[in-house]
Design an enzyme around this catalytic site. Structure first.
Site, mmCIF file in Angstrom:
data_model
loop_
_atom_site.group_PDB
_atom_site.id
_atom_site.type_symbol
_atom_site.label_atom_id
_atom_site.label_comp_id
_atom_site.label_asym_id
_atom_site.label_seq_id
_atom_site.Cartn_x
_atom_site.Cartn_y
_atom_site.Cartn_z
ATOM 1 N N SER A 1 0.834 -1.191 0.000
ATOM 2 C CA SER A 1 0.000 0.000 0.000
ATOM 3 C C SER A 1 0.879 1.256 0.000
ATOM 4 O O SER A 1 1.626 1.489 -0.941
ATOM 5 C CB SER A 1 -0.959 -0.047 1.195
ATOM 6 O OG SER A 1 -1.952 0.935 1.087
ATOM 7 N N ASP B 1 -8.901 -4.717 -5.842
ATOM 8 C CA ASP B 1 -8.492 -3.818 -4.758
ATOM 9 C C ASP B 1 -9.624 -2.860 -4.407
ATOM 10 O O ASP B 1 -10.177 -2.187 -5.273
ATOM 11 C CB ASP B 1 -7.251 -3.026 -5.190
ATOM 12 C CG ASP B 1 -6.552 -2.343 -4.035
ATOM 13 O OD1 ASP B 1 -7.242 -1.797 -3.146
ATOM 14 O OD2 ASP B 1 -5.309 -2.342 -4.005
ATOM 15 N N HIS C 1 -7.557 -5.375 -1.341
ATOM 16 C CA HIS C 1 -6.328 -4.674 -0.939
ATOM 17 C C HIS C 1 -5.477 -5.562 -0.041
ATOM 18 O O HIS C 1 -4.251 -5.568 -0.128
ATOM 19 C CB HIS C 1 -6.688 -3.377 -0.220
ATOM 20 C CG HIS C 1 -5.523 -2.467 -0.019
ATOM 21 N ND1 HIS C 1 -4.796 -1.945 -1.063
ATOM 22 C CD2 HIS C 1 -4.949 -1.972 1.115
ATOM 23 C CE1 HIS C 1 -3.828 -1.171 -0.598
ATOM 24 N NE2 HIS C 1 -3.896 -1.175 0.713
#
Length: 807
Positions: free
Chosen positions: A669, A742, A776
């Site tokens: 991330s 995601d 994610h």
């Protein structure tokens, strides 16, 4: 010309074959696979009377087949259309009750086969437990009789869990308020129907900035699907199974009973929706219903929150956050901004708290006026409440005491501090359930003292504590503090008078377990004996490093070495992992995080797996980004980023364990964003691994991470921080991994796709892996094992400089 065209086409197809690989799922080396597959530790929950502990065995990694079940992505939500609940959730698979303190254990009988348990709650009187069970096509509500440890289904009730928690106990411990699927709703809207026209969005000249969100509504069909699956009927059901509908069906976001069990606070979404904001910003009607289902009070109708400023402590104008006071029978409270919701507006009062007592026919009363933005309030069973406020610009937070029986109650400052100054964090006030099942401040008999549980951050690491604080003198007495060589965290306080706690205790070599700690008599009694899930790795060797950056900022990192490493083995190939954090003060940035005595937990994304492959690992490496005074942290982001990484490598080299010529860097991330920037602006690394990142900040123009300025306010910051703009400078091999689905704000897979194309176009050594159905955070066993294989292969090839061993 035709021959040249055919040759060109053949070369193009060959290029595609070389770059788009049809690869089956792979597995990493056995040592890594064994650690990643370790069974999760059971979850626990303790009855508020301290008599029982509930142990919940947790589902392991799901398969890719489970993850690929139908999923509907609308209005910022991800739903399973078969069950009318969230599409991705970690379930418990069994329940056990353990009596305290003697440890007698009862296995809950009568559970459904292949149970998928979630939303587990105790009744207010602790005699029952409720939970939901997700079948292949619906969600059921079950209860457990604690005395007999037996479970039973509440029949003829299919829950709607689209908005999260689908039920709540009433204070009588016999009744539950739930959100059910609307009976007779018919078939879902047809998704294959031809459109009846274009999708049009229009703005009439007002400011309506929005951050970058995923899974938003995109068409009238999406709106119909959202309404079909999110519509619910509020029902009152008793533990015997009798059921009664309350009010009308609708997009019911919340149905919460009052503490005295006579009313229900109902929050119902309605049109107009937004195609740029998630459901949490849609209009909401707030009503109070009687337990017979009649509307007692139309409290508010909150408009679409599409004109909220982009500042982090900006809020919608008008009333918000309606809820019941936990300390009295039936009193509503809510908050109203006094600055239009904009923290940049000069105002001596930011928010006001209002209350209204049942039967809601008298005007609302102003309870308190706050000089900062409201964050939370904790009520007590005495004439006491704690109110928390904050200000983002300088990371300041305050806590006040007030007497809620007074109108316009004066505020008395209890805490005034920086939210980032962990060394002086007083701790979190301890709350306990009252007779209505509501969590309120725990106080002594005279209501003069409260109790605080804190992390105990210090230069030697976290040392959790329990304090008793006198509200009049503001002097605290320390009951207890964690002592080396253990890391011990208070889980709950069972007895305030006898000073008996439940703690979770661990060390570097001992896995976390729960204990009864009698503070007064210095007695420690084990409750659980969970085994070490990573016994196969031997004794993990962790050392907390402390060193300085070139500008004097103190830094830390957790150093892990292979179990059999000896000093004479010399420096090792190294994997560094980090996640940048923004600060407004250098002193706060340099504070030590975590504990040297904490047991190392290996999540799916951990870098520590690679100690099994002969690497030194720098995990949790400090990357503080500091901007003091009028400067914002990101004004010098890349300079501080490189300086922090350089200092970590230099410290590892000084210790003789890090080979500075063989260091790889990884991040997930915002850590992936960091990784790409480090490769763009330094030559410190041999390779990089970036998972699920964002690389072009102009695609998140209304703020990102802790940056609240928009692209148009600080274009030079957005451009300088975007590694996409420096794709021609990246010569270090980089592995990009991204979940195909995601759901995180700003990290669309498009970010990795475009970054890969930019890197490839400039001749970089780059590999891009897309994991089907993954969000994610990655979940499926096949995906996680393949990700670990990709990472191991990449590190072996470009950091170690040797091929990966045969699989």
């Amino acid at each position: 010309m035709r021959k040249a065209y055919l040759l060109s086409g053949a070369l193009w197809l060959a290029s595609l074959a070389a770059h788009a690989q049809d690869l089956t799922y792979q597995t990493p080396p056995k040592a890594i696979a064994a650690l990643a597959s370790a069974a999760p530790t059971p979850r626990i929950s303790i009855a508020s009377n301290g008599q029982w502990m509930l142990l919940m065995d947790v589902q392991g990694m799901p398969s890719i087949a489970e993850l690929s079940q139908p999923e509907l992505r609308v209005a910022g939500l991800r739903l399973n259309p078969r069950t009318n609940g969230p599409s991705r959730i970690s379930y418990a698979t069994s329940l056990r009750l353990r009596r305290l303190p003697d440890g007698k254990e009862l296995v809950v009988q009568g559970l459904p086969a292949k149970a998928r348990i979630s939303e587990v709650t105790w009744s207010p009187d602790n005699t029952k437990i409720a939970f939901t069970h997700t079948t292949d096509n619906h969600i059921e509500l079950w209860t457990v009789d604690v005395a007999s440890a037996s479970a039973r289904l509440l029949p003829n009730l299919f829950l709607n869990a689209v908005f999260g928690n689908s039920y709540q106990w009433v204070s009588d411990s016999r009744t539950i308020i739930a959100r059910a699927i609307v009976g007779g709703r018919g078939e879902a809207p047809v998704t294959t129907a031809a459109p009846t026209g274009p999708v049009v969005q229009e703005n009439g000249g007002k400011k309506a900035a929005a951050r970058t969100y995923q899974d938003l509504l995109k068409s009238p069909l999406d709106e119909k699907l959202f309404e079909y699956y999110a519509s619910a009927q509020t029902v009152k059901v008793d533990v015997g199974g009798r059921m009664q509908p309350l009010g009308e069906p609708g997009l019911i976001q919340q149905a919460s009973p009052s503490p005295n069990g006579r009313y229900v606070l109902l929050k119902t979404m309605h049109r107009p929706y937004s195609y740029t904001l998630p459901a949490s910003s849609f209009p909401v009607k707030v009503d109070v219903l009687s337990m017979e289902g009649l509307i007692v009070k139309a409290v508010a109708d909150l408009p679409l929150a599409d004109n909220v400023p982009t500042s982090f402590d900006a809020v919608p104008n008008g009333p918000r956050e309606h809820a019941w006071r936990d300390d009295v029978p039936a009193t509503l409270y809510w908050v109203e901004a006094q600055d239009g919701g904009d923290p940049k507006t000069q105002a001596s009062v930011r928010d006001k708290i209002f209350t209204q007592i049942a039967p809601f026919d008298a005007p609302a009363t102003e309870l308190a006026a706050l000089p900062m933005r409201y964050r939370d309030v904790l009520w007590s069973n005495a004439n006491l409440a704690l109110v928390e406020g904050y200000r983002w610009a300088d990371r300041k937070e305050m806590t006040w005491t007030l007497n809620p029986t007074l109108s316009k109650a004066p505020l008395t400052v209890l805490f005034d501090r920086s939210s980032q100054d962990t060394y002086h964090d007083p701790g979190t006030p301890f709350v306990q359930r009252n007779a209505a099942g509501r969590y309120v401040l725990a106080t002594d008999a005279k209501s003069e003292n409260i109790f605080l549980i804190g992390n105990g951050a210090s230069p030697e690491g976290d040392r959790p504590f329990v304090d008793e604080l006198n509200l009049k003198t503001k002097q605290s007495t320390r009951w207890w503090r964690s002592e080396a060589p253990y890391y011990e965290v208070p889980f709950t306080i069972l007895d305030l008078n006898k000073q008996v706690l439940v703690t979770r205790r661990e060390s570097q070599q001992e896995s976390p377990n729960y204990f009864l700690r009698d503070v007064r008599h210095a007695k420690l009694t084990p409750i659980t004996s969970f085994p070490n899930p990573y016994a196969s790795i031997g004794n993990l060797r962790k050392q907390v490093l402390k060193y300085k950056r070139a500008d004097g900022v103190d830094l830390t990192a957790n150093l892990y070495l292979p179990p059999n490493y000896k000093k004479e083995d010399g420096p090792l190939p190294t994997l560094m992992e980090a996640y940048p954090v923004e600060f407004k003060d250098k002193q706060d940035a340099g504070q030590v995080k975590g504990s040297p005595y904490a047991f190392t937990r290996l999540s799916w994304g951990s870098p520590v797996f690679w100690v099994t492959q002969g690497y030194a690992v720098l995990q949790g490496t400090s990357i503080p980004i500091v901007g003091e005074g009028t400067k914002e942290p990101n004004d010098t982001y890349t300079e501080q980023l490189v300086a922090s990484a350089k200092a970590a490598i230099a410290e590892g080299q000084r210790l003789g364990v890090v080979d500075p010529k063989r260091v790889g860097v990884m991040g997930h991330s915002y850590g992936a964003f960091m990784t790409a920037n480090l490769l763009a602006h330094s030559d410190l690394f041999k390779a990089g691994i970036a998972r699920s990142g964002a690389y072009n900040r102009t695609l998140t123009p209304f703020g990102f991470q802790a940056e609240e300025r928009t692209y148009w306010e600080a274009p030079e910051v957005y451009n300088q921080m975007s590694p996409f703009n420096y794709a021609d400078k990246i010569k270090t091999p980089i592995l990009l991994i991204h979940g195909e689905a995601d759901n995180n704000s700003g990290t669309f897979p498009l970010q990795s796709e475009r970054f890969y194309n930019a890197l490839k176009g400039h001749g970089a050594t780059v590999r891009y892996v897309t994991l089907p159905f993954e969000a994610h955070s990655y979940a499926a066993k096949e995906s996680i094992m393949h990700m670990l294989w990709e990472m191991d292969t990449w590190l072996n090839k470009y950091v170690k400089g040797e091929p990966a061993p045969a699989n």
